[in-house]
Design a protein around this motif. Structure first.
Motif, short mmCIF file in Angstrom:
data_model
loop_
_atom_site.label_atom_id
_atom_site.label_comp_id
_atom_site.label_asym_id
_atom_site.label_seq_id
_atom_site.Cartn_x
_atom_site.Cartn_y
_atom_site.Cartn_z
N MET A 98 17.60 -41.72 -32.03
CA MET A 98 18.70 -41.81 -31.06
C MET A 98 18.39 -40.90 -29.88
SD MET A 98 22.74 -40.77 -31.55
CE MET A 98 22.92 -41.83 -32.98
N THR A 99 18.50 -41.42 -28.67
CA THR A 99 18.23 -40.65 -27.47
C THR A 99 19.40 -39.72 -27.17
OG1 THR A 99 19.19 -42.26 -25.98
CG2 THR A 99 16.87 -42.56 -26.57
N SER A 100 19.19 -38.78 -26.23
CA SER A 100 20.28 -37.87 -25.86
C SER A 100 21.43 -38.62 -25.22
CB SER A 100 19.74 -36.80 -24.89
OG SER A 100 19.21 -37.42 -23.72
N ASN A 101 21.11 -39.69 -24.46
CA ASN A 101 22.18 -40.50 -23.86
C ASN A 101 23.01 -41.20 -24.91
OD1 ASN A 101 21.50 -39.80 -21.25
ND2 ASN A 101 20.13 -41.57 -20.96
N ASP A 102 22.34 -41.73 -25.95
CA ASP A 102 23.05 -42.39 -27.04
C ASP A 102 23.96 -41.40 -27.76
OD1 ASP A 102 21.89 -44.82 -26.51
OD2 ASP A 102 20.25 -44.54 -27.94
N ALA A 103 23.42 -40.19 -28.02
CA ALA A 103 24.20 -39.17 -28.70
C ALA A 103 25.43 -38.79 -27.88
CB ALA A 103 23.34 -37.93 -28.96
N TYR A 104 25.26 -38.68 -26.57
CA TYR A 104 26.39 -38.34 -25.70
C TYR A 104 27.44 -39.44 -25.72
CZ TYR A 104 29.10 -37.40 -21.51
OH TYR A 104 30.13 -37.18 -20.64
N ALA A 105 26.98 -40.71 -25.72
CA ALA A 105 27.91 -41.84 -25.73
C ALA A 105 28.72 -41.87 -27.02
CB ALA A 105 27.15 -43.15 -25.56
N VAL A 106 28.06 -41.62 -28.15
CA VAL A 106 28.75 -41.61 -29.44
C VAL A 106 29.76 -40.46 -29.49
CG1 VAL A 106 28.47 -41.28 -31.92
CG2 VAL A 106 26.87 -42.72 -30.66
N GLN A 107 29.35 -39.29 -28.96
CA GLN A 107 30.25 -38.14 -28.95
C GLN A 107 31.48 -38.43 -28.09
OE1 GLN A 107 28.56 -34.58 -27.36
NE2 GLN A 107 30.26 -33.29 -27.99
N ALA A 108 31.27 -39.07 -26.92
CA ALA A 108 32.39 -39.41 -26.04
C ALA A 108 33.33 -40.40 -26.72
CB ALA A 108 31.86 -39.99 -24.74
N ALA A 109 32.76 -41.38 -27.43
CA ALA A 109 33.59 -42.36 -28.13
C ALA A 109 34.40 -41.69 -29.23
CB ALA A 109 32.70 -43.46 -28.73
N THR A 110 33.78 -40.72 -29.93
CA THR A 110 34.50 -40.00 -30.99
C THR A 110 35.65 -39.18 -30.42
OG1 THR A 110 32.45 -39.84 -32.28
CG2 THR A 110 34.23 -38.33 -32.86
N VAL A 111 35.40 -38.53 -29.28
CA VAL A 111 36.46 -37.75 -28.63
C VAL A 111 37.60 -38.65 -28.21
CG1 VAL A 111 37.01 -36.39 -26.58
CG2 VAL A 111 34.92 -35.92 -27.86
N GLU A 112 37.28 -39.84 -27.67
CA GLU A 112 38.33 -40.77 -27.25
C GLU A 112 39.18 -41.21 -28.44
OE1 GLU A 112 38.78 -45.08 -24.97
OE2 GLU A 112 36.93 -43.90 -24.78
N THR A 113 38.54 -41.47 -29.57
CA THR A 113 39.27 -41.85 -30.77
C THR A 113 40.16 -40.72 -31.26
OG1 THR A 113 37.45 -43.31 -31.43
CG2 THR A 113 39.01 -42.69 -33.14
N ARG A 114 39.65 -39.50 -31.22
CA ARG A 114 40.46 -38.35 -31.63
C ARG A 114 41.65 -38.16 -30.70
NH1 ARG A 114 35.54 -34.06 -32.85
NH2 ARG A 114 34.87 -34.96 -34.84
N ASP A 115 41.44 -38.37 -29.41
CA ASP A 115 42.53 -38.26 -28.45
C ASP A 115 43.62 -39.29 -28.75
OD1 ASP A 115 41.34 -36.18 -27.15
OD2 ASP A 115 40.49 -37.39 -25.53
N ALA A 116 43.19 -40.52 -29.07
CA ALA A 116 44.16 -41.57 -29.39
C ALA A 116 44.95 -41.20 -30.64
CB ALA A 116 43.43 -42.90 -29.58
N ALA A 117 44.26 -40.67 -31.65
CA ALA A 117 44.94 -40.27 -32.88
C ALA A 117 45.94 -39.15 -32.61
CB ALA A 117 43.91 -39.81 -33.91
N ARG A 118 45.54 -38.20 -31.76
CA ARG A 118 46.44 -37.09 -31.42
C ARG A 118 47.68 -37.60 -30.68
NH1 ARG A 118 43.11 -34.54 -28.52
NH2 ARG A 118 42.07 -33.52 -30.26
N MET A 119 47.49 -38.54 -29.78
CA MET A 119 48.62 -39.11 -29.05
C MET A 119 49.58 -39.83 -29.98
SD MET A 119 46.73 -40.61 -25.63
CE MET A 119 48.26 -41.29 -24.98
N MET A 120 49.04 -40.57 -30.94
CA MET A 120 49.89 -41.29 -31.89
C MET A 120 50.70 -40.32 -32.74
SD MET A 120 47.19 -44.26 -33.02
CE MET A 120 48.14 -44.75 -34.47
N ARG A 121 50.08 -39.23 -33.18
CA ARG A 121 50.81 -38.24 -33.98
C ARG A 121 51.93 -37.62 -33.16
NH1 ARG A 121 45.46 -36.57 -35.62
NH2 ARG A 121 45.00 -37.25 -37.75
N ARG A 122 51.63 -37.28 -31.92
CA ARG A 122 52.65 -36.67 -31.07
C ARG A 122 53.81 -37.63 -30.81
NH1 ARG A 122 48.72 -33.82 -26.50
NH2 ARG A 122 48.08 -32.01 -27.76
N ALA A 123 53.49 -38.91 -30.62
CA ALA A 123 54.54 -39.89 -30.35
C ALA A 123 55.47 -40.04 -31.55
CB ALA A 123 53.92 -41.24 -30.00
N THR A 124 54.91 -40.07 -32.75
CA THR A 124 55.75 -40.21 -33.94
C THR A 124 56.55 -38.94 -34.21
OG1 THR A 124 53.82 -39.61 -35.31
CG2 THR A 124 54.29 -41.95 -35.05
#
Length: 316
Positions: A1-27
């Motif tokens: 996996m290249t550094s760009n691929d690793a960065y993209a996966v990390q960004a996607a993981t952060v976005e998913t965590r942000d979505a989960a955090r928003m859902m918890r806060r909303a409930t």
């Protein structure tokens, strides 16, 4: 996996965590609003002795119970996969959506019959200043909550949050409708307005509940992603120049997780290591485009015909 691929996966993981955090806060916000309204309406009931206020207090208590159930379901849906649930717990969110839709639909049906009764037998509406004051507070708090939930549901696509939002939207519309009916009846003598407004609100609630039920059932029945998203997946795969073709694309969504399965057709003389690298590149590109996705790719050598009755039967 290249550094760009690793960065993209990390960004996607952060976005998913942000979505989960928003859902918890909303409930959690919905539980907080329901609790606040229970306290306010309890005080107003003891001060006024109004049976209508007692009815509204009971309604807010049911709201709190439904919001707690949604909070639990959202928390459960975000639990990681385990030995008994290899694909995670995302469908708990759909079950919460069905619960909320059932509550809203029940309220809508009751309101529908009540509105018809009021239209056929209009009656004057009496209410105290305390009752109106509590309803105004309820409207302001609920409006803020519904606005926030709408933003979260739009960002995350959460069925549970959408269902909870629809639930509180029913309260918002009902309280606003009561005040509007009071004004029309007291200022203009339109006592029929109460039933007509209730009928309109009932229609809005039933239509919204139907949409939530459809979304929840789609998730529970593993419905394919929309054609636009499937087309995007195909475009991403074909952007890899070493991929000759793809087939047997299968997709579904469960909570925040998107599941993508497909077959890649590659050069039959290609080394296994090279085929693996191509599949890895396609997988990372898909995860970047669909944060939180779980991608399963099978590599097929070009010129080797596969026997797949299921794929032929459903036309993929």
């Amino acid at each position: 996996m290249t550094s760009n691929d690793a960065y993209a996966v990390q960004a996607a993981t952060v976005e998913t965590r942000d979505a989960a955090r928003m859902m918890r806060r909303a409930t959690m916000a919905s539980v907080g609003v329901a609790t606040t309204l229970i306290v306010i309406k309890t005080i107003a009931y003891f001060l006024s002795g109004s049976v209508s206020m007692l009815s509204s207090l009971v309604d807010s208590s049911l709201d709190a119970a439904a919001s707690l159930a949604t909070l639990f379901a959202v928390h459960q849906s975000m639990a990681p996969a385990d030995r008994e649930h290899r694909f995670g717990h995302g469908k708990a969110e759909a079950l919460a959506g069905l619960l909320q839709a059932a509550i809203v639909a029940g309220s809508g049906v009751f309101l529908l019959f009540e509105s018809v009764r009021r239209i056929l037998n209009p009656a004057p509406i009496d209410n105290s200043l305390i009752g109106i004051g509590v309803m105004v507070i309820s409207i302001l708090l609920t409006f803020a909550l519904v606005t926030y939930q709408h933003r979260v549901a739009t960002r995350t696509g959460s069925i549970a949050v959408s269902g909870d939002r629809l639930h509180y939207l029913s309260d918002l519309l009902s309280n606003a409708g009561v005040i509007l009916a009071l004004v029309l009846a007291s200022q203009f003598g339109l006592v029929e307005a109460d039933g007509i407004i209730a009928l309109i609100i009932a229609g809005i609630l039933l239509h919204g509940a139907y949409g939530i039920v459809n979304g929840a059932l789609d998730m529970l029945m593993d419905r394919e992603l929309p054609d636009v998203e499937r087309a995007r997946i195909i475009e991403i795969v074909k952007a890899e120049p070493r991929v000759l073709a793809l087939h047997d694309l299968r997709t579904r969504r469960s909570g925040l997780a998107t599941f993508i399965q497909l077959h890649l057709v590659l050069d039959a003389d290609m080394k296994l290591r090279d085929a693996h690298e191509i599949a890895e590149a396609v997988e990372q590109a898909l995860i970047t485009a669909f944060p939180g996705a779980e991608v399963i790719i099978h590599e097929d050598p070009d010129g080797v015909e596969e026997s797949d009755d299921h794929a032929r039967r459903i036309g993929v």
